[in-house]
Structure formats: C-alpha cells, structure tokens
Design a protein around this motif. Sequence first.
Motif, PDB file in Angstrom:
ATOM      1  N   ASP A   1      38.122   9.369 -64.385  1.00 41.10           N
ATOM      2  CA  ASP A   1      37.279   8.598 -63.459  1.00 41.10           C
ATOM      3  C   ASP A   1      37.213   9.206 -62.068  1.00 41.10           C
ATOM      4  O   ASP A   1      36.628   8.613 -61.165  1.00 41.10           O
ATOM      5  N   VAL A   2      37.813  10.376 -61.889  1.00 34.92           N
ATOM      6  CA  VAL A   2      37.980  10.899 -60.532  1.00 34.92           C
ATOM      7  C   VAL A   2      36.648  11.095 -59.817  1.00 34.92           C
ATOM      8  O   VAL A   2      36.542  10.856 -58.604  1.00 34.92           O
ATOM      9  N   PHE A   3      35.605  11.515 -60.513  1.00 35.63           N
ATOM     10  CA  PHE A   3      34.326  11.784 -59.870  1.00 35.63           C
ATOM     11  C   PHE A   3      33.484  10.524 -59.663  1.00 35.63           C
ATOM     12  O   PHE A   3      32.339  10.611 -59.232  1.00 35.63           O
ATOM     13  N   ARG A   4      34.053   9.382 -59.976  1.00 40.27           N
ATOM     14  CA  ARG A   4      33.358   8.114 -59.756  1.00 40.27           C
ATOM     15  C   ARG A   4      33.675   7.523 -58.380  1.00 40.27           C
ATOM     16  O   ARG A   4      33.173   6.455 -58.034  1.00 40.27           O
ATOM     17  N   TYR A   5      34.553   8.202 -57.639  1.00 43.22           N
ATOM     18  CA  TYR A   5      34.930   7.737 -56.304  1.00 43.22           C
ATOM     19  C   TYR A   5      34.382   8.694 -55.250  1.00 43.22           C
ATOM     20  O   TYR A   5      34.373   9.914 -55.447  1.00 43.22           O
ATOM     21  N   GLU A   6      33.986   8.133 -54.126  1.00 44.30           N
ATOM     22  CA  GLU A   6      33.490   8.961 -53.031  1.00 44.30           C
ATOM     23  C   GLU A   6      34.622   9.708 -52.354  1.00 44.30           C
ATOM     24  O   GLU A   6      34.474  10.855 -51.942  1.00 44.30           O
ATOM     25  N   VAL A   7      35.769   9.056 -52.237  1.00 42.18           N
ATOM     26  CA  VAL A   7      36.959   9.666 -51.637  1.00 42.18           C
ATOM     27  C   VAL A   7      38.082   9.586 -52.665  1.00 42.18           C
ATOM     28  O   VAL A   7      38.282   8.548 -53.306  1.00 42.18           O
ATOM     29  N   VAL A   8      38.830  10.685 -52.824  1.00 43.22           N
ATOM     30  CA  VAL A   8      39.853  10.759 -53.862  1.00 43.22           C
ATOM     31  C   VAL A   8      41.156  11.276 -53.276  1.00 43.22           C
ATOM     32  O   VAL A   8      41.163  12.223 -52.488  1.00 43.22           O
ATOM     33  N   MET A   9      42.265  10.620 -53.656  1.00 40.13           N
ATOM     34  CA  MET A   9      43.607  11.116 -53.363  1.00 40.13           C
ATOM     35  C   MET A   9      44.245  11.554 -54.680  1.00 40.13           C
ATOM     36  O   MET A   9      44.365  10.754 -55.608  1.00 40.13           O
ATOM     37  N   LEU A  10      44.633  12.819 -54.750  1.00 42.78           N
ATOM     38  CA  LEU A  10      45.317  13.342 -55.926  1.00 42.78           C
ATOM     39  C   LEU A  10      46.762  13.628 -55.555  1.00 42.78           C
ATOM     40  O   LEU A  10      47.025  14.383 -54.621  1.00 42.78           O
ATOM     41  N   VAL A  11      47.699  13.022 -56.272  1.00 42.43           N
ATOM     42  CA  VAL A  11      49.118  13.208 -55.974  1.00 42.43           C
ATOM     43  C   VAL A  11      49.805  13.710 -57.240  1.00 42.43           C
ATOM     44  O   VAL A  11      49.842  13.015 -58.269  1.00 42.43           O
ATOM     45  N   GLY A  12      50.330  14.932 -57.179  1.00 47.07           N
ATOM     46  CA  GLY A  12      51.044  15.516 -58.307  1.00 47.07           C
ATOM     47  C   GLY A  12      52.465  15.858 -57.908  1.00 47.07           C
ATOM     48  O   GLY A  12      52.712  16.309 -56.792  1.00 47.07           O
ATOM     49  N   ALA A  13      53.402  15.608 -58.830  1.00 50.20           N
ATOM     50  CA  ALA A  13      54.808  15.919 -58.570  1.00 50.20           C
ATOM     51  C   ALA A  13      55.277  16.948 -59.586  1.00 50.20           C
ATOM     52  O   ALA A  13      55.252  16.684 -60.792  1.00 50.20           O
ATOM     53  N   GLY A  14      55.683  18.136 -59.136  1.00 49.00           N
ATOM     54  CA  GLY A  14      56.165  19.182 -60.028  1.00 49.00           C
ATOM     55  C   GLY A  14      55.097  19.605 -61.019  1.00 49.00           C
ATOM     56  O   GLY A  14      53.949  19.877 -60.673  1.00 49.00           O
ATOM     57  N   ILE A  15      55.467  19.600 -62.318  1.00 52.77           N
ATOM     58  CA  ILE A  15      54.519  19.973 -63.363  1.00 52.77           C
ATOM     59  C   ILE A  15      53.435  18.912 -63.528  1.00 52.77           C
ATOM     60  O   ILE A  15      52.426  19.138 -64.204  1.00 52.77           O
ATOM     61  N   GLY A  16      53.621  17.749 -62.875  1.00 52.47           N
ATOM     62  CA  GLY A  16      52.611  16.690 -62.896  1.00 52.47           C
ATOM     63  C   GLY A  16      51.320  17.072 -62.201  1.00 52.47           C
ATOM     64  O   GLY A  16      50.371  16.296 -62.181  1.00 52.47           O
ATOM     65  N   VAL A  17      51.274  18.275 -61.652  1.00 56.81           N
ATOM     66  CA  VAL A  17      50.058  18.751 -61.003  1.00 56.81           C
ATOM     67  C   VAL A  17      49.025  19.209 -62.027  1.00 56.81           C
ATOM     68  O   VAL A  17      47.856  19.420 -61.694  1.00 56.81           O
ATOM     69  N   THR A  18      49.417  19.352 -63.300  1.00 56.59           N
ATOM     70  CA  THR A  18      48.539  19.961 -64.298  1.00 56.59           C
ATOM     71  C   THR A  18      47.178  19.276 -64.458  1.00 56.59           C
ATOM     72  O   THR A  18      46.167  19.985 -64.559  1.00 56.59           O
ATOM     73  N   PRO A  19      47.066  17.929 -64.501  1.00 59.35           N
ATOM     74  CA  PRO A  19      45.723  17.357 -64.652  1.00 59.35           C
ATOM     75  C   PRO A  19      44.818  17.662 -63.477  1.00 59.35           C
ATOM     76  O   PRO A  19      43.590  17.717 -63.625  1.00 59.35           O
ATOM     77  N   PHE A  20      45.394  17.892 -62.312  1.00 55.99           N
ATOM     78  CA  PHE A  20      44.592  18.143 -61.124  1.00 55.99           C
ATOM     79  C   PHE A  20      44.104  19.588 -61.074  1.00 55.99           C
ATOM     80  O   PHE A  20      43.153  19.907 -60.349  1.00 55.99           O
ATOM     81  N   ALA A  21      44.762  20.472 -61.837  1.00 51.89           N
ATOM     82  CA  ALA A  21      44.235  21.836 -61.955  1.00 51.89           C
ATOM     83  C   ALA A  21      42.851  21.793 -62.582  1.00 51.89           C
ATOM     84  O   ALA A  21      41.917  22.455 -62.126  1.00 51.89           O
ATOM     85  N   SER A  22      42.712  20.987 -63.622  1.00 55.36           N
ATOM     86  CA  SER A  22      41.416  20.829 -64.287  1.00 55.36           C
ATOM     87  C   SER A  22      40.384  20.233 -63.333  1.00 55.36           C
ATOM     88  O   SER A  22      39.236  20.682 -63.271  1.00 55.36           O
ATOM     89  N   ILE A  23      40.798  19.234 -62.572  1.00 54.41           N
ATOM     90  CA  ILE A  23      39.874  18.571 -61.646  1.00 54.41           C
ATOM     91  C   ILE A  23      39.414  19.525 -60.557  1.00 54.41           C
ATOM     92  O   ILE A  23      38.212  19.630 -60.262  1.00 54.41           O
ATOM     93  N   LEU A  24      40.350  20.247 -59.950  1.00 53.09           N
ATOM     94  CA  LEU A  24      39.999  21.146 -58.846  1.00 53.09           C
ATOM     95  C   LEU A  24      39.113  22.300 -59.326  1.00 53.09           C
ATOM     96  O   LEU A  24      38.177  22.713 -58.639  1.00 53.09           O
ATOM     97  N   LYS A  25      39.409  22.809 -60.524  1.00 51.43           N
ATOM     98  CA  LYS A  25      38.536  23.846 -61.080  1.00 51.43           C
ATOM     99  C   LYS A  25      37.125  23.314 -61.308  1.00 51.43           C
ATOM    100  O   LYS A  25      36.131  23.960 -60.972  1.00 51.43           O
ATOM    101  N   SER A  26      37.047  22.115 -61.870  1.00 57.10           N
ATOM    102  CA  SER A  26      35.737  21.541 -62.188  1.00 57.10           C
ATOM    103  C   SER A  26      34.939  21.251 -60.915  1.00 57.10           C
ATOM    104  O   SER A  26      33.716  21.435 -60.889  1.00 57.10           O
ATOM    105  N   VAL A  27      35.641  20.808 -59.877  1.00 54.46           N
ATOM    106  CA  VAL A  27      34.971  20.571 -58.593  1.00 54.46           C
ATOM    107  C   VAL A  27      34.304  21.854 -58.108  1.00 54.46           C
ATOM    108  O   VAL A  27      33.151  21.856 -57.652  1.00 54.46           O
TER     109      VAL A  27
END
Length: 565
Positions: A395-421
């Motif tokens: 749902d990340v692209f359904r918000y006008e403003v987004v906060m992404l918080v990743g801890a350690g290896i928990g950053v992996t889903p945001f790699a996909s998001i940042l690439k797609s952006v």
Amino acid sequence: MGNFVANEGLSIFVILVWLGINAYLFVQFYMNFLVERWFYTRVLLGHALSWARAPAACLNFNCMLILLPVCRNLLSFLRGSIQCCSRTAARQLDRNLTFHKLVAYMIAFHTAVHIIAHLFNFEYFMDAQLNRNHSHLPFILSEIGNDENVSFLNPIRSNETSPTIVMFTTIAGLTGVVITLALILIITSSMEVIRRSYFEVFWYTHHLFVIFFIGLVFHGFGRIVRGQTSRSLDSNDPDVCADRFEDWGKNESGCAVPAFAGNPPMTWKWVVGPMFLYVCERLVRIYRSHQKVVITKVVMHPSKTLELQMKKKGFHMEVGQYVFIQCPSISRLEWHPFTLTSAPEEDYFSVHVRIVGDWTQALYEACGGNKSELQEAWKLPKVAIDGPFGTASEDVFRYEVVMLVGAGIGVTPFASILKSVWYKHIQNNEGVFTKKIYFYWLCPETEAFEWFADLLQSLERQMAEKDMADFLSYNIYLTRWKEKEAAHLRVHHEDENDPITGLKQKTLYGKPNWDNEFTNIASTHPGSKVGVFLCGPPMLGKSLEKESISHTEAGVKFIFNKENF
C-alpha cells in the motif's frame, strides 16, 4: 482517538466479535446440558457435564478458524479483491498470524477446561460404580446397560476397572490423549525462542496438526457422554420418576427403565470446510513447487548475506511482497519466507538471505558461499518458489507521504520499494501518488550497511541527476554506537561522503528520537495522510504505533503498518 480507530478500530471489532461468539457458544452449550434430557447424566456428573461440553463447542468453532489465517493463497486473493473497496479491511489480513496465535491460545484454554472437567467426570463415573448401594440412584444408573440390547449411561462398566484403562481403551480417551499431546508439542515449539533458534523443530512439530485434526474428528465417535432419548422421556419423566427408581420397569409404576444415547459426532461439520480449503492450499503449493525456477545470479555480500537473483515463468510481483523458498537438496519439507528485494520493473526477482540458522547456512554452502572459487551455474541448487504473497508494504504508493522504517535485515522490503520508486520516475509514471519518502534504517553494526549501501548510493546519485534530491530523505543510524565511540570518525565529518556508508547523508549514532521525527513530519506536511511502514522487531513496532496515534492532529493522520510473516 480518530487515528486509533483508523489503525486499530477494525481489528478490535473483529476480536470483539470473535470473543463474543466464543462467549455465546460457551453459555449456550452450558445451558443446553441443563435441560431435562440430561437430568440423569447430571445425577452422575453434576455441573462438570456442562463444564466439559461448553468448551467443546468453543473448540469446534476455533478449530474451524485456526487453518484459515495460514491459507496464504486464499488471503492473497481476498486482499486483492477487497483492496479497491477498503484499504483498512485489506490491512487486517496482514495480521493473519496474530489472529492465528490468538485462536491457538483460545484452543489451548478451552482444551484445558475440557480436560479438567472430564477428569472430574471420570472420577464421578468411577465413584458411582464403587458405591454399590442399590438405594443410591447413581449406582442404579450405572447398572443400566448390563443387559443385552440396552444402552449404558456410565461408560465405566465395572468397579474392577479404572479411569486410566477407559482412557486408553475407548475412542474418546485414546484420541483425547493423542490430540492433547500433539497440541502441547505444537504450542511449546511455537515459542519465540524455539522458533528463532530451532526453526526446524518448530516446522516439523507444527505439522502434527494433521494428527490433531484426525483425532479431533474421531474424538466424538464413541458417544461416551450420553443423555436420555426423546422416546425414553415419554416413558420416564425425570421429574416424576427420579425419586421412584426402585419401581423402574414395573408395569404399575408408569416409569420405564430410561434409555440413553450419545449425540452424533458434530466436529467434522465444523472443520470440513476449512480442511478442504487448506488441502486446496497445499495442492496449489505443490503445483507451484514443481514449476521451474532458474537462479541467474548469486551475490555474496559482506556480513554473510546471500543474494539470489531468479527467474520463473509467469512470475509477477508487487513491491513489498514475499515468497516462500524450498531447497529440496536441503529439505523437501521446509519452506522459509523471504521478502522480495527486486522491483516489479526488473526482469528478475531477488531475495537477500541473512545466514543465521542451519537451513540458511546449508543454502549458503550449496550456493558456494564457503568457497573461494566461483560456483558453476549447473552446480547451483534447485529451488522451489511459492508466492508472491501480499503484505502491508503493497500500500506504500497509496500515501502522499511515507515513512519507511527498517531494522537490520528488515530493510529488505524497502529495497524493492526504493527501486520501484526510481523506475517509476525515470519512466515518467504520472500515476505515482507519493510525493515524499522518509527512510530510516537502524543497524547495530557497520557490517549490516554494506550490502544495501550500494543501492542507496545509486539512488542518491540518480536522484541528484534528475533534480529530485528532495523526494527521498533518509537517515541511517548505528544503534550500538554512541557519539563518543564514533569520535575517531569526526576527522572525516567534513568530507563530502560519509566514511562508513559512502553516502552524502552522514550516519547518525544511537537511536532516533521518534517524537521529534513525527513532530517534524507533521509540521512539514499539514493536511496529509502519512503511511508509516515498519519491518523490524515488535518493541520498535509498539513505539512507532504509539507515536502514530499520539501525533495525529487535525488534518494530519499517521497510519501504522507492520510487516508480519
């Protein structure tokens, strides 16, 4: 209050409905065994009868529910179907494992009550046989069934037996022992410490659910708890005949010997639907596991992080989704979840695997991670893929403003998001609703930065070239370092790039002040709906959820979303 409702309102409503149904079933079935048909059974057992049957009804209901949250393909279908209608409803499906655990705890609770009540019941049955007093109604009731073609009320047919013998020689007793042992093993092996440290133990013992459900279906076939039949009630009214038991069967008494029968098995009616859905789920997984997957590239990142780039015919993904991976050469039964780190726009899909257990270590070695020379392509292990499955990050692209918080290896889903952006912007995709992304990455040590820093450096450079430097704000924290511990790096503080990550944005030390971060974002984006996405530990999730609720003001809403798989 409004944000609390937005974040938790539907979840609380679902939980209250679930608890309400449990309470209704308990009370309803408790009262059902206080009626006239069960009068003579209560003479033997008292209220322990109702205390055994009421939780049994709740067990049927919860065993009907327990499989549904782990039908991943069904949930993905439902999530996609209701996404267009209600984002809030779709987000509740991301909490499937939480609900699965709650239902499991409820099953454990009602099982305990059911067992304790039946332990009392068998003692009462035994006492009725031992007290061989013909002027004692419980003994007279226990003697019914000794003649041919007459049904018994007391399953303990002799004073020379024991509840233990009955437990292991009857369908109800034997299946009860089996499903109780299976449940104990399933629940104890699901503890966090076991699941994290000995995943294989958790995985294999969890499949005892097959034995659990088989035993559950057959548990009631013995009809060991019996009540008076409808025809018998016409010839032996307990209100009239209970005190005249010495004259039962005599023509002039008007009171025939009561006849008894057990209720027909009902559990199968509760669980057959979910069991069918789960069988279909497993068939889909088996079908997918036989589809060919090609590993196109293996990258060994620092700090023992393995990247697998793969291709599979017909594979389509969205940002933030995850897959289950099986490696037959390691285990044909184990499937492990991994977040996809590639973007939908790329012609492959990838995962990053942190080596933390036996299975991941075996995968690391199978891919040549422990060898200095390159692994030849034909020597790479075969893998099977199940998925992809949706998560809150979709749902990340359904918000006008987004906060992404990743801890350690928990950053992996945001790699996909940042690439797609990035892909969406270089392709001039005007359908991107998101205008600003705040990215926070919390890592304990410097090694954890290494595999992801390259992506951030590339994004930083490309965003600057496109004059979009303000689109992405990121903050990287070394959480186990304090300012004084990083003093030796101060000599490089004026350098253009950070000495640790190589980024223009300097690395911060310690933990973020979330109150300040939320306050600044709220003041910068008045009137916005801010999506807060976390992939990290539960304690951090509680902190961010609390901040999301407390910083919601007129016109500004923080909607908290957390990865669960």
